[in-house]
Scaffold this motif. Structure first.
Motif, PDB file in Angstrom:
ATOM      1  N   PRO A   1     -55.271  38.503  34.594  1.00 36.56           N
ATOM      2  CA  PRO A   1     -54.322  37.205  34.358  1.00 36.56           C
ATOM      3  C   PRO A   1     -53.345  37.647  33.286  1.00 36.56           C
ATOM      4  O   PRO A   1     -52.303  37.022  33.892  1.00 36.56           O
ATOM      5  N   TYR A   2     -54.029  37.663  32.762  1.00 37.90           N
ATOM      6  CA  TYR A   2     -53.258  36.843  30.826  1.00 37.90           C
ATOM      7  C   TYR A   2     -52.754  38.794  30.255  1.00 37.90           C
ATOM      8  O   TYR A   2     -52.205  38.707  29.303  1.00 37.90           O
ATOM      9  N   ASN A   3     -53.621  39.882  30.805  1.00 41.80           N
ATOM     10  CA  ASN A   3     -53.441  40.925  30.241  1.00 41.80           C
ATOM     11  C   ASN A   3     -51.861  41.658  30.796  1.00 41.80           C
ATOM     12  O   ASN A   3     -52.366  41.921  31.102  1.00 41.80           O
ATOM     13  N   ALA A   4     -50.864  41.950  29.415  1.00 41.68           N
ATOM     14  CA  ALA A   4     -50.209  43.076  30.204  1.00 41.68           C
ATOM     15  C   ALA A   4     -50.287  44.274  30.649  1.00 41.68           C
ATOM     16  O   ALA A   4     -49.509  44.591  31.580  1.00 41.68           O
ATOM     17  N   ASP A   5     -51.637  44.875  30.312  1.00 44.22           N
ATOM     18  CA  ASP A   5     -51.699  45.967  30.610  1.00 44.22           C
ATOM     19  C   ASP A   5     -52.227  45.794  31.881  1.00 44.22           C
ATOM     20  O   ASP A   5     -52.722  46.488  32.487  1.00 44.22           O
ATOM     21  N   GLY A   6     -52.911  44.584  32.318  1.00 42.92           N
ATOM     22  CA  GLY A   6     -53.163  45.012  33.914  1.00 42.92           C
ATOM     23  C   GLY A   6     -55.002  44.727  33.754  1.00 42.92           C
ATOM     24  O   GLY A   6     -56.340  44.792  35.180  1.00 42.92           O
ATOM     25  N   HIS A   7     -55.510  44.573  32.503  1.00 40.61           N
ATOM     26  CA  HIS A   7     -57.133  45.431  33.408  1.00 40.61           C
ATOM     27  C   HIS A   7     -58.012  44.085  32.299  1.00 40.61           C
ATOM     28  O   HIS A   7     -57.514  42.766  31.711  1.00 40.61           O
ATOM     29  N   ASP A   8     -58.718  43.966  32.669  1.00 43.40           N
ATOM     30  CA  ASP A   8     -59.994  42.696  32.336  1.00 43.40           C
ATOM     31  C   ASP A   8     -60.650  42.740  30.485  1.00 43.40           C
ATOM     32  O   ASP A   8     -60.616  41.750  30.346  1.00 43.40           O
ATOM     33  N   GLY A   9     -59.859  43.429  29.750  1.00 47.57           N
ATOM     34  CA  GLY A   9     -60.412  43.677  28.740  1.00 47.57           C
ATOM     35  C   GLY A   9     -59.407  44.093  27.421  1.00 47.57           C
ATOM     36  O   GLY A   9     -58.718  44.651  28.254  1.00 47.57           O
ATOM     37  N   ILE A  10     -59.379  44.150  26.571  1.00 41.86           N
ATOM     38  CA  ILE A  10     -58.125  44.482  25.389  1.00 41.86           C
ATOM     39  C   ILE A  10     -57.916  46.070  25.313  1.00 41.86           C
ATOM     40  O   ILE A  10     -59.038  47.064  25.422  1.00 41.86           O
ATOM     41  N   VAL A  11     -56.853  46.715  25.425  1.00 42.16           N
ATOM     42  CA  VAL A  11     -56.719  47.643  25.811  1.00 42.16           C
ATOM     43  C   VAL A  11     -55.919  48.609  24.601  1.00 42.16           C
ATOM     44  O   VAL A  11     -55.252  48.157  23.815  1.00 42.16           O
ATOM     45  N   ARG A  12     -56.613  49.622  24.327  1.00 36.29           N
ATOM     46  CA  ARG A  12     -56.249  50.425  23.091  1.00 36.29           C
ATOM     47  C   ARG A  12     -55.983  51.592  23.747  1.00 36.29           C
ATOM     48  O   ARG A  12     -56.363  52.243  24.143  1.00 36.29           O
ATOM     49  N   LYS A  13     -54.534  51.771  23.038  1.00 35.77           N
ATOM     50  CA  LYS A  13     -54.230  53.610  24.182  1.00 35.77           C
ATOM     51  C   LYS A  13     -54.436  54.574  22.752  1.00 35.77           C
ATOM     52  O   LYS A  13     -54.145  54.110  21.811  1.00 35.77           O
ATOM     53  N   ASN A  14     -55.285  55.559  23.274  1.00 32.06           N
ATOM     54  CA  ASN A  14     -55.228  56.890  22.427  1.00 32.06           C
ATOM     55  C   ASN A  14     -54.662  57.964  22.926  1.00 32.06           C
ATOM     56  O   ASN A  14     -54.694  58.204  23.870  1.00 32.06           O
ATOM     57  N   GLY A  15     -53.031  58.520  22.544  1.00 35.43           N
ATOM     58  CA  GLY A  15     -52.167  58.795  23.583  1.00 35.43           C
ATOM     59  C   GLY A  15     -52.420  58.848  25.031  1.00 35.43           C
ATOM     60  O   GLY A  15     -51.776  57.478  25.265  1.00 35.43           O
ATOM     61  N   ASP A  16     -53.117  59.746  25.899  1.00 32.24           N
ATOM     62  CA  ASP A  16     -52.536  59.371  27.042  1.00 32.24           C
ATOM     63  C   ASP A  16     -53.800  58.310  27.924  1.00 32.24           C
ATOM     64  O   ASP A  16     -53.840  58.056  28.493  1.00 32.24           O
ATOM     65  N   ASP A  17     -54.798  58.181  26.963  1.00 29.17           N
ATOM     66  CA  ASP A  17     -56.104  57.883  27.342  1.00 29.17           C
ATOM     67  C   ASP A  17     -55.903  56.240  26.947  1.00 29.17           C
ATOM     68  O   ASP A  17     -55.414  56.083  25.959  1.00 29.17           O
ATOM     69  N   LEU A  18     -56.384  55.482  27.181  1.00 21.58           N
ATOM     70  CA  LEU A  18     -56.638  53.991  27.750  1.00 21.58           C
ATOM     71  C   LEU A  18     -58.036  53.419  27.092  1.00 21.58           C
ATOM     72  O   LEU A  18     -59.014  54.093  28.134  1.00 21.58           O
ATOM     73  N   GLU A  19     -58.452  53.062  26.615  1.00 26.11           N
ATOM     74  CA  GLU A  19     -59.483  52.640  26.023  1.00 26.11           C
ATOM     75  C   GLU A  19     -59.981  51.197  25.939  1.00 26.11           C
ATOM     76  O   GLU A  19     -58.796  50.317  25.827  1.00 26.11           O
ATOM     77  N   ILE A  20     -60.911  50.070  26.776  1.00 29.25           N
ATOM     78  CA  ILE A  20     -60.965  48.879  27.279  1.00 29.25           C
ATOM     79  C   ILE A  20     -62.373  49.155  26.512  1.00 29.25           C
ATOM     80  O   ILE A  20     -63.850  48.768  26.562  1.00 29.25           O
ATOM     81  N   VAL A  21     -61.916  47.948  25.124  1.00 26.22           N
ATOM     82  CA  VAL A  21     -62.866  48.241  24.133  1.00 26.22           C
ATOM     83  C   VAL A  21     -63.784  46.451  24.123  1.00 26.22           C
ATOM     84  O   VAL A  21     -62.918  45.831  24.457  1.00 26.22           O
TER      85      VAL A  21
END
Ligand code: PBG
Length: 325
Positions: free
Chosen positions: A120-140
């Motif tokens: 609810p708080y994350n600008a990315d809408g994921h449950d965790g912190i998002v790290r972007k590697n090009g087009d890939d998303l990693e939820i750290v």
């Protein structure tokens, strides 16, 4: 002659031999809250409301009076407060801490549960912190767990009775337990979303909170719907890490998982009848094709019969009213 029908011959005999009974104290009532003064109906979940804090307190009071012992809170956070670090999730003056304090002040005997996750708080809408590697998303994972610990602590300080991590990061139950214990909150419980599947049944909920992931999906942290043994593995881990209650989610399409986890843990098992399960019953009943009242109790009875001790359901209040009659 052996006649099983003798045990069905009257309401009295059926009541005597009934194996599964529902009661209002089985239910946890999920409630949505926002930072506005008005109560707004939720389009994607007819019959559900995004409550103001006052509305939330009133609704929870009515539910408690019907015998419901616990609510779980889901905040709709203003878009302007969403960041990629989800910092608002541990703001001591934020919406959830305010809601907890208001609920505990008005209804001291009501058990207040909070959801611990960043979506609810994350600008990315994921449950965790998002790290972007090009087009890939990693939820750290580990960085997220540190923030979840701060979020859980923030809820505990505001007076939450139970915190409920729904994020599916590895190791978060142990980390949250250690944080709560070292800060003097040994008595705050953890209800872990143990087997939370990457389910399409969450659609209406994400509509209610505008919390759908902006990109990608949740399949690298939520479980594959095809897997059952993995649920047992998660449950054994959560138990070892100090969970007080394990949860399966969704409920109706995962009754086999509920019953397998029930057999492999001594902890109480909760099951979450999610927004899509709610909406299917609501939509099919709207024009009279299903009898809503009967289907609600039948769906909840099925979940309990499978082995759930506790059911999270948007029908909690309505079912408690029906059971009273
Ligand atoms: C997010 C969260 C979700 C639900 C509860 N907590 C959605 C998701 O994982 O995307 C779903 C509840 C429902 O559908 O009723 N942490």
């Amino acid at each position: 002659m052996i006649r099983p029908r003798r045990n069905r011959k009257s309401p009295a005999v059926r009541a005597l031999v009934r194996e599964t009974t529902l009661s209002a104290s089985d239910f946890i009532y999920p409630l949505f809250v926002h930072d506005k003064e008005t109560d707004e109906p939720i389009d994607s979940m007819p019959g559900c409301t995004r409550w103001s804090i006052n509305g939330l307190v009133k609704e929870a009071g009515e539910a408690h009076a019907l015998g419901i012992q616990a609510v779980v809170l889901f905040p709709a956070i203003a878009e302007a407060l969403k960041t990629s670090g989800a910092e608002e999730c541990h703001n001591d003056d934020g919406l959830v801490p305010q809601a907890i304090k208001a609920l505990k002040a008005a209804h001291p005997t009501l058990c207040v549960i909070t959801d611990v996750a960043l979506d609810p708080y994350n600008a990315d809408g994921h449950d965790g912190i998002v790290r972007k590697n090009g087009d890939d998303l990693e939820i750290v994972n580990d960085e997220t767990v540190e923030i979840l610990c701060q979020q859980a602590l923030c809820h505990a300080k505001a007076g939450a009775d139970i915190v409920s991590p729904s994020d599916m990061m590895d190791g978060r139950v142990a980390a949250i337990r250690a944080t709560l214990d070292s800060e003097g909150y040994q008595d705050v419980s953890i209800m872990a979303y143990t087997a939370k599947y990457a389910s399409a049944y969450y659609g209406p909920f994400r509509g209610a909170l505008e919390s759908a992931p902006k990109a990608g999906d949740k399949k690298t942290y939520q479980m594959d719907p095809a897997n059952a043994r993995e649920a047992i593995r998660e449950s054994l881990l959560d138990e070892e890490e100090g969970a007080d209650v394990v949860m399966i989610k969704p409920a109706g399409p995962y009754l086999d998982i509920i019953s397998q986890v029930r057999e492999t843990t001594a902890l109480p098992v909760a099951a979450y009848q999610v927004s899509g399960e709610y909406l299917m019953i609501k939509s099919a009943s709207k024009d009279g094709w299903l009898d809503e009242k009967s289907v609600v109790l039948e769906s909840l009875t099925g979940i309990k019969r499978a082995g759930a001790d506790i059911i999270l359901t948007y029908f909690a209040k309505q079912a408690a009213e029906q059971l009273k009659k």
